[in-house]
Design a protein around this motif. Structure first.
Motif: not given
Ligand code: FAD
Length: 460
Positions: A69-71, A73-77, A131-133, A144-147, A191-198, A413-415, A453-455
């Motif tokens: 599932v991609r929101g 796409g920033h997940n580092v893993a 912190l990154v748009s 979580g979501g730190i900012g 995290g994304g363990n319980f469903g896809i948030v629309t 650790q911070y997920l 495919l998540n934590q």
């Molecule tokens: P994705 O790779 O799309 O998704 C990550 C995980 O979340 C996947 O398992 C996916 O399945 C799940 N997911 C995503 N959207 C949904 C949805 N709608 N419903 C269900 N599951 C979903 N973290 C912070 O706390 N604070 C920051 O300021 C911060 N800055 C960052 C800056 C950069 C450049 C990067 C690369 C990461 C940063 N992060 C930060 C870490 C970030 O929170 C995680 O990487 C997070 O997973 C990114 O979410 P995403 O939707 O972009 O990623």
């Protein structure tokens, strides 16, 4: 693999586009933010709405396909893509609507913080976001979501009021404190363990449009002193001030004097979310500690602060992260951090220390699944590089930092900063009681571990 006619059936059912490997745009769409991740899904469903998500989930379940599932796409893993399976790409679902009177915003499951901030700041409102748009609202919030607003208003997840989500059996459910409260508890940290948030509904707060913020830079040879000062100073600052410390290579930006560009420095980026006129007095002790080499802190648009780090985090950057919570910036911790900062070689590698506390630590115990709130600092060793020849040495740097700091770390650790770690780390991140409760709920909502495919939380 599903038959051609089954794939054609899915393509016809979707309002969005279904991409196959031979399609134009597939190669870009299979990639995520981290350029180190190189996977080739069989199909990419670019979902336009919740019914597309239901079609995609039902299809994958019937065909026995693994699902990413991609929101944003920033997940580092690289959880937002996969080899051979179906990517459910939510990025077209990026609409953000604001109800200024109720101080609430609804964001689509694939919205980014850039879209969220633009829509909410039009009304002088905001909530804690990344912190990154270009980071996704989805992944960041669900773990979580730190900012910049966290010490005043809590983590992103603390401001979540309700979600609509598609479960593994293809149902569209609403979860909030009133509806499906167990599920609502679980997704707030699970995290994304319980469903896809629309759709996410957030509480908003009056913020800006002008805040007092930016960054102060010091020469790297002041790093030890700065960290000693910083560890004490942040104990005294009001919740309106959120800061971090960054070891970095000074970027080639106009506000950095040419002689300092490309040199190692230590910076304190910050956001004071109270009345901008009060900001200077709050920040003064930092300016008094030592004369800054560069000082770009002052009144600025909140939207500018929210894009300040964008240039340092381009899509396609090769990235590897290691994270730990710290209880204190002790002499040993400072020594370890400075020694490893000295070994940073890539100009895109950074070491971040975020100051937490304030509203982050005040959330009632157990109110969300994001149970660990106690540590005042979270460290992130952010290795970033462009040349694949540096991959081995950059990963070794991040691992070396993590190994050295672990004996001094707070434990879990911070997920959101965690890579694709072994199972034990995820369990430890939640703590035993929370993990067991999550595992029971996972068994109720996703007994086959369809969303894995998540934590990952194993159904238990
Ligand atoms: P994705 O790779 O799309 O998704 C990550 C995980 O979340 C996947 O398992 C996916 O399945 C799940 N997911 C995503 N959207 C949904 C949805 N709608 N419903 C269900 N599951 C979903 N973290 C912070 O706390 N604070 C920051 O300021 C911060 N800055 C960052 C800056 C950069 C450049 C990067 C690369 C990461 C940063 N992060 C930060 C870490 C970030 O929170 C995680 O990487 C997070 O997973 C990114 O979410 P995403 O939707 O972009 O990623």
């Amino acid at each position: 693999m599903p038959t051609d006619s089954a794939v054609d059936g899915l393509a016809a059912a979707l309002r969005g586009r279904l991409l196959r490997p031979a399609d134009a745009g597939y190669d870009d769409a299979r990639r995520v933010w981290n350029g180190l991740i190189d996977r080739r899904p069989a199909l990419i469903a670019r979902c336009a709405d919740a019914s597309d998500v239901i079609h995609a989930v039902d299809f994958a379940r019937r065909q026995g396909l693994r699902v990413a599932v991609r929101g944003g796409g920033h997940n580092v893993a690289g959880f937002g893509t996969c080899d051979g399976g179906l990517v459910i790409d939510l990025s077209p679902m990026d609409t953000v609507t604001v109800d200024p009177a109720a101080r609430e915003a609804r964001a689509g499951g694939g919205a980014t913080w850039g879209a969220f901030d633009a829509a909410t700041q039009a009304h002088g409102l905001a909530t804690t976001g990344g912190l990154v748009s270009t980071t996704g609202v989805g992944g960041l919030t669900l773990s979580g979501g730190i900012g910049w607003l966290m010490r005043r208003h809590g983590l992103a997840v603390d401001n979540l009021l309700a979600v609509e989500l598609v479960t593994a059996d293809g149902r569209l459910l609403r979860a909030s404190l009133e509806e499906n409260p167990d599920l609502f508890w679980a997704i707030r940290g699970g995290g994304g363990n319980f469903g896809i948030v629309t759709s996410f509904t957030f509480r908003l707060h009056p913020v800006g449009p002008t805040i007092y913020g930016g960054a102060i830079f010091y020469p790297i040879d002041r790093a030890r002193e700065l960290l000693r000062f910083y560890g004490d100073w942040v104990r005294t600052v009001p919740d309106d001030l959120t800061t971090m410390v960054v070891f970095l290579t000074a970027p080639p930006m106009p506000f950095i004097p040419p002689a300092l560009q490309g040199t190692p420095m230590i910076a304190v980026p910050m956001c004071y979310a109270g009345p901008p006129d009060n900001g200077a007095a709050v920040v003064q002790p930092l300016r008094d500690f030592a004369t800054p080499a560069v000082d770009v802190v002052g009144p600025m648009p909140y939207l500018a602060l929210q894009t300040m780090f964008d240039a340092g985090a381009p899509r396609g950057l090769l990235a590897y992260w290691k994270t730990e919570y710290l209880q204190a910036l002790s002499a040993d911790a400072i020594d370890t951090l400075v020694r490893h900062a000295d070994r940073m070689t890539s100009p895109l590698t950074q070491l971040h220390i975020h100051h937490l506390g304030g509203a982050v630590s005040r959330a009632a115990a157990g109110s969300t699944a994001l149970s660990y709130r106690g540590a005042p600092f979270v460290l992130n060793g952010v290795a970033g590089w462009m040349d694949p020849a540096q991959t081995e040495s950059e990963i070794a740097w991040a691992r070396g930092l993590a190994e050295a700091i672990r004996p001094l770390a707070a434990g879990p650790q911070y997920l959101n900063f965690l890579g694709d770690e072994e199972d034990g780390r995820v369990r430890a991140a939640y703590g035993e009681d929370t993990y067991r409760r999550l595992a029971r709920l996972k068994a109720a909502y996703d007994p086959e571990n369809f969303f894995r495919l998540n934590q990952n939380i194993r159904p238990g």
